[in-house]
Design a protein around this motif. Structure first.
Motif: not given
Length: 105
Positions: A67-72, A75
């Motif tokens: 969840r903490s990963r960058n949205d760009t 998955a």
């Protein structure tokens, strides 16, 4: 044994399996949880085994790292998530074994 060694195919497969940023995020979050709550937070409180790692806590670390990963970023690959889960569990096992040796068990 007849095997083809296409380096391009292997490189793309390896990119899907090993996600170092996910692993680094999981280790960082694990470290923060260990500092805040201690090793006993990851151990089951009830049960027959004294030092049994609770799978839900390992999953909590991995899911928080995802969840903490960058949205760009895309998955993570399921194999990368599984590898991350194993690495977090290995680190906890290492810490439990070290704690057992320090207490003389």
């Amino acid at each position: 044994m007849d095997a083809s060694f296409d380096l391009r195919e292997n490189a793309t497969r390896m990119a899907d399996i090993i996600d170092l940023s996910l692993l680094a995020d999981a280790r960082r979050y694990l470290s923060k949880l260990l500092d805040a709550r201690g090793l006993s937070y990851f151990l089951q409180k009830d049960g027959q085994r004294l030092f049994h790692i609770e799978p839900t806590k390992v999953e909590l670390v991995v899911r928080t790292a995802i969840r903490s990963r960058n949205d760009t970023l895309p998955a993570p690959h399921p194999k990368a998530v599984e590898h991350c889960r194993k690495e977090v569990r290995r680190e906890l096992i290492r810490l439990v074994a070290s704690a057992m040796l320090q207490t003389g068990l």
